[in-house]
Scaffold this motif. Structure first.
Motif, PDB file in Angstrom:
ATOM      1  N   TYR A 116      52.593  27.045  -3.272  1.00 17.42           N
ATOM      2  CA  TYR A 116      51.395  27.241  -4.675  1.00 17.42           C
ATOM      3  C   TYR A 116      50.151  26.676  -4.393  1.00 17.42           C
ATOM      4  CZ  TYR A 116      56.186  27.678  -6.164  1.00 17.42           C
ATOM      5  OH  TYR A 116      57.548  27.800  -6.618  1.00 17.42           O
ATOM      6  N   ILE A 117      49.973  26.168  -2.904  1.00 14.70           N
ATOM      7  CA  ILE A 117      48.696  25.470  -2.761  1.00 14.70           C
ATOM      8  C   ILE A 117      47.887  26.233  -1.849  1.00 14.70           C
ATOM      9  CG2 ILE A 117      47.469  23.499  -1.938  1.00 14.70           C
ATOM     10  CD1 ILE A 117      48.997  23.080  -4.628  1.00 14.70           C
ATOM     11  N   VAL A 118      46.562  26.713  -2.204  1.00 18.69           N
ATOM     12  CA  VAL A 118      45.548  27.110  -0.999  1.00 18.69           C
ATOM     13  C   VAL A 118      44.303  26.257  -1.138  1.00 18.69           C
ATOM     14  CG1 VAL A 118      44.052  29.173  -1.002  1.00 18.69           C
ATOM     15  CG2 VAL A 118      46.495  29.321  -1.576  1.00 18.69           C
ATOM     16  N   GLY A 119      43.968  25.590  -0.265  1.00 14.74           N
ATOM     17  CA  GLY A 119      42.653  24.890  -0.177  1.00 14.74           C
ATOM     18  C   GLY A 119      43.054  23.626  -0.346  1.00 14.74           C
ATOM     19  N   PRO A 120      42.224  22.734  -0.700  1.00 16.18           N
ATOM     20  CA  PRO A 120      42.436  21.205  -0.747  1.00 16.18           C
ATOM     21  C   PRO A 120      43.085  20.927  -2.319  1.00 16.18           C
ATOM     22  CG  PRO A 120      40.022  21.529  -1.130  1.00 16.18           C
ATOM     23  CD  PRO A 120      40.702  23.065  -0.830  1.00 16.18           C
ATOM     24  N   ALA A 121      43.600  19.881  -2.012  1.00 15.14           N
ATOM     25  CA  ALA A 121      44.463  19.329  -3.265  1.00 15.14           C
ATOM     26  C   ALA A 121      44.164  17.981  -3.543  1.00 15.14           C
ATOM     27  CB  ALA A 121      45.710  19.756  -3.092  1.00 15.14           C
ATOM     28  N   ILE A 122      44.334  17.179  -4.692  1.00 11.39           N
ATOM     29  CA  ILE A 122      44.344  16.067  -4.990  1.00 11.39           C
ATOM     30  C   ILE A 122      45.822  15.614  -5.199  1.00 11.39           C
ATOM     31  CG2 ILE A 122      43.640  13.958  -6.676  1.00 11.39           C
ATOM     32  CD1 ILE A 122      41.125  15.757  -7.071  1.00 11.39           C
ATOM     33  N   VAL A 123      46.500  14.496  -4.686  1.00 10.95           N
ATOM     34  CA  VAL A 123      47.867  14.351  -4.929  1.00 10.95           C
ATOM     35  C   VAL A 123      47.953  12.923  -5.768  1.00 10.95           C
ATOM     36  CG1 VAL A 123      50.251  13.834  -3.844  1.00 10.95           C
ATOM     37  CG2 VAL A 123      48.589  15.553  -3.086  1.00 10.95           C
ATOM     38  N   ILE A 124      48.856  12.936  -6.800  1.00  9.74           N
ATOM     39  CA  ILE A 124      48.809  11.666  -7.442  1.00  9.74           C
ATOM     40  C   ILE A 124      50.313  11.389  -8.078  1.00  9.74           C
ATOM     41  CG2 ILE A 124      46.500  11.674  -8.428  1.00  9.74           C
ATOM     42  CD1 ILE A 124      47.745  12.362 -11.130  1.00  9.74           C
ATOM     43  N   THR A 125      50.597  10.002  -8.412  1.00 11.05           N
ATOM     44  CA  THR A 125      52.114  10.014  -9.059  1.00 11.05           C
ATOM     45  C   THR A 125      51.950  10.048 -10.731  1.00 11.05           C
ATOM     46  OG1 THR A 125      51.756   7.684  -8.764  1.00 11.05           O
ATOM     47  CG2 THR A 125      52.879   8.894  -7.100  1.00 11.05           C
ATOM     48  N   ALA A 126      53.045  10.419 -11.364  1.00  9.79           N
ATOM     49  CA  ALA A 126      52.749  10.515 -12.472  1.00  9.79           C
ATOM     50  C   ALA A 126      52.606   9.257 -13.586  1.00  9.79           C
ATOM     51  CB  ALA A 126      53.943  11.546 -13.186  1.00  9.79           C
ATOM     52  N   ASP A 127      53.074   8.357 -13.083  1.00 12.77           N
ATOM     53  CA  ASP A 127      53.148   6.965 -13.699  1.00 12.77           C
ATOM     54  C   ASP A 127      52.165   6.053 -13.274  1.00 12.77           C
ATOM     55  OD1 ASP A 127      54.407   6.806 -11.274  1.00 12.77           O
ATOM     56  OD2 ASP A 127      56.160   5.657 -11.841  1.00 12.77           O
ATOM     57  N   ASP A 128      51.230   6.387 -12.629  1.00  9.18           N
ATOM     58  CA  ASP A 128      50.127   5.624 -12.193  1.00  9.18           C
ATOM     59  C   ASP A 128      49.057   6.228 -12.738  1.00  9.18           C
ATOM     60  OD1 ASP A 128      51.309   3.844 -10.453  1.00  9.18           O
ATOM     61  OD2 ASP A 128      51.482   5.404  -9.018  1.00  9.18           O
ATOM     62  N   TYR A 129      48.013   5.197 -13.216  1.00  3.79           N
ATOM     63  CA  TYR A 129      46.837   5.820 -14.076  1.00  3.79           C
ATOM     64  C   TYR A 129      45.539   5.031 -13.043  1.00  3.79           C
ATOM     65  CZ  TYR A 129      42.806   6.422 -16.892  1.00  3.79           C
ATOM     66  OH  TYR A 129      41.721   6.897 -17.527  1.00  3.79           O
ATOM     67  N   TYR A 130      44.790   6.109 -12.547  1.00  4.63           N
ATOM     68  CA  TYR A 130      43.771   5.645 -11.560  1.00  4.63           C
ATOM     69  C   TYR A 130      42.353   5.707 -12.161  1.00  4.63           C
ATOM     70  CZ  TYR A 130      47.773   7.340  -8.809  1.00  4.63           C
ATOM     71  OH  TYR A 130      48.901   7.441  -8.176  1.00  4.63           O
ATOM     72  N   GLY A 131      41.958   5.946 -13.201  1.00  4.66           N
ATOM     73  CA  GLY A 131      40.891   6.009 -13.752  1.00  4.66           C
ATOM     74  C   GLY A 131      39.884   7.391 -13.542  1.00  4.66           C
ATOM     75  N   LYS A 132      38.790   7.558 -14.426  1.00  7.02           N
ATOM     76  CA  LYS A 132      38.189   8.716 -14.383  1.00  7.02           C
ATOM     77  C   LYS A 132      37.436   8.894 -12.926  1.00  7.02           C
ATOM     78  CE  LYS A 132      37.464   8.943 -19.308  1.00  7.02           C
ATOM     79  NZ  LYS A 132      36.455   9.090 -20.562  1.00  7.02           N
ATOM     80  N   GLN A 133      36.777   8.030 -12.666  1.00  4.10           N
ATOM     81  CA  GLN A 133      36.088   8.123 -11.286  1.00  4.10           C
ATOM     82  C   GLN A 133      36.555   8.336 -10.157  1.00  4.10           C
ATOM     83  OE1 GLN A 133      32.720   7.834 -11.164  1.00  4.10           O
ATOM     84  NE2 GLN A 133      32.543   7.620 -13.625  1.00  4.10           N
ATOM     85  N   ALA A 134      37.851   8.111  -9.979  1.00  7.12           N
ATOM     86  CA  ALA A 134      38.709   8.461  -8.730  1.00  7.12           C
ATOM     87  C   ALA A 134      38.658   9.966  -8.585  1.00  7.12           C
ATOM     88  CB  ALA A 134      40.023   8.062  -8.697  1.00  7.12           C
ATOM     89  N   TYR A 135      38.791  10.748  -9.634  1.00  4.98           N
ATOM     90  CA  TYR A 135      38.802  12.120  -9.497  1.00  4.98           C
ATOM     91  C   TYR A 135      37.369  12.792  -9.187  1.00  4.98           C
ATOM     92  CZ  TYR A 135      43.218  11.582 -11.547  1.00  4.98           C
ATOM     93  OH  TYR A 135      44.647  11.063 -11.823  1.00  4.98           O
ATOM     94  N   ILE A 136      36.238  12.001  -9.601  1.00  5.40           N
ATOM     95  CA  ILE A 136      35.033  12.731  -9.347  1.00  5.40           C
ATOM     96  C   ILE A 136      34.719  12.151  -8.182  1.00  5.40           C
ATOM     97  CG2 ILE A 136      32.763  11.909  -9.873  1.00  5.40           C
ATOM     98  CD1 ILE A 136      33.548  11.300 -12.663  1.00  5.40           C
TER      99      ILE A 136
END
Length: 292
Positions: A116-136
């Motif tokens: 289901y993946i074409v191109g780059p992806a960001i991988v996280i775990t469901a029970d960790d909160y990373y903050g808004k800036q990490a995605y930016i």
């Protein structure tokens, strides 16, 4: 923010069984916020421009996800639910699956997303909160280098627990490139500063040391390495039902063998995670404060 058709896909590893938590923490709402950590993370990714998410789940949580959580997410966010099954192994290893109850681990979970993946992806775990800036940070990274992997790592001082020592993967860097991740156990704040056990020896650790908290920016090339590594893992299978195929192990092997390099960014927000139900209220309060 307008839709970003070239933005990375978000992959959420949500297939764990939550044995220490005593239930499915992926779908347990936080007090105060009345939403799950996974929802908050997806919203943060959406705010950074992500418009497609693949959730790797176990079958037990599908119904509640579909009925309670998905309707609360942005209507223009494409969401795919992909179940991780123990039986999802190459035919020659099917006999192993018959004797296994737990999922095969984070490396296997990510492999289930491959179709289901074409191109780059960001991988996280469901029970960790990373903050808004990490995605930016990660979206901006792929804007600059769509074919190169990355990680957002967290200063150790922002990942500690008030309930006792924690285990973390300590990043070893050359410049801004990841060289290795060293496992450190029983990390805690003491009167002497932050200490932890590395190779069973207590050591002082600088508070700004970067720790891997499973926030990866990956490319399609990683899936090839994951498949090869999973086959090798299964060939070496020793009938230990607790043995798992870990994503960080595969990534580190790729780095050591020079198959790929990985840029490390220092997180600008705190990381928050939940292991036990008793932590929910305290973690909810801290996340609410960070998001406000």
């Amino acid at each position: 923010m307008q839709q970003r058709v070239d933005a990375p896909t978000l992959i959420v590893l949500a297939g764990g069984l939550g044995s220490r938590f005593g239930g499915s923490k992926q779908i347990t709402p936080l007090p105060i916020l009345n939403r799950t950590i996974m929802e908050l993370s997806i919203e943060d990714a959406y705010a950074a421009g992500v418009r497609r998410a693949v959730l790797i789940i176990n079958a037990h949580i599908r119904h509640r996800l579909e009925q309670q959580i998905l309707p609360r997410l942005p209507s223009d966010l494409e969401i795919l639910l992909v179940e991780q099954h123990v039986s999802a192994v190459p035919e020659q290893f099917m006999e192993y699956a018959k004797h296994r109850q737990k999922p095969w681990g984070t490396g296997h979970a990510l492999l289930t997303a491959k179709p289901y993946i074409v191109g780059p992806a960001i991988v996280i775990t469901a029970d960790d909160y990373y903050g808004k800036q990490a995605y930016i940070q990660m979206v901006q990274h792929f804007d600059r280098a769509p074919q190169h992997m990355a990680m957002v790592a967290y200063p150790l001082k922002h990942t500690l627990s008030s309930l006792g020592g924690v285990n973390r993967g300590i990043c070893q860097l050359e410049g801004d490139k990841l060289v290795a991740v060293k496992e450190c156990e029983s990390i805690q704040q003491t009167e002497r500063g932050i200490t932890g056990l590395i190779d069973n020896q207590e050591q002082a650790i600088p508070s700004d040391t970067l720790a891997s908290m499973t926030f990866w920016g990956i490319t399609e090339a990683l899936f090839v390495a994951l498949e090869v590594g999973f086959h090798e893992f299964l060939r070496n299978y020793d009938s230990d039902v607790k043995k798992e195929y870990y994503l960080p192990t595969c990534i580190e092997q790729c780095i050591v063998s020079k198959q790929m390099d990985l840029t490390v960014y220092s997180a600008e927000d705190h990381w928050y995670g939940v292991t036990f139900k008793e932590e929910l209220a305290a973690v909810a309060g801290k996340i609410n404060e960070q998001r406000s």
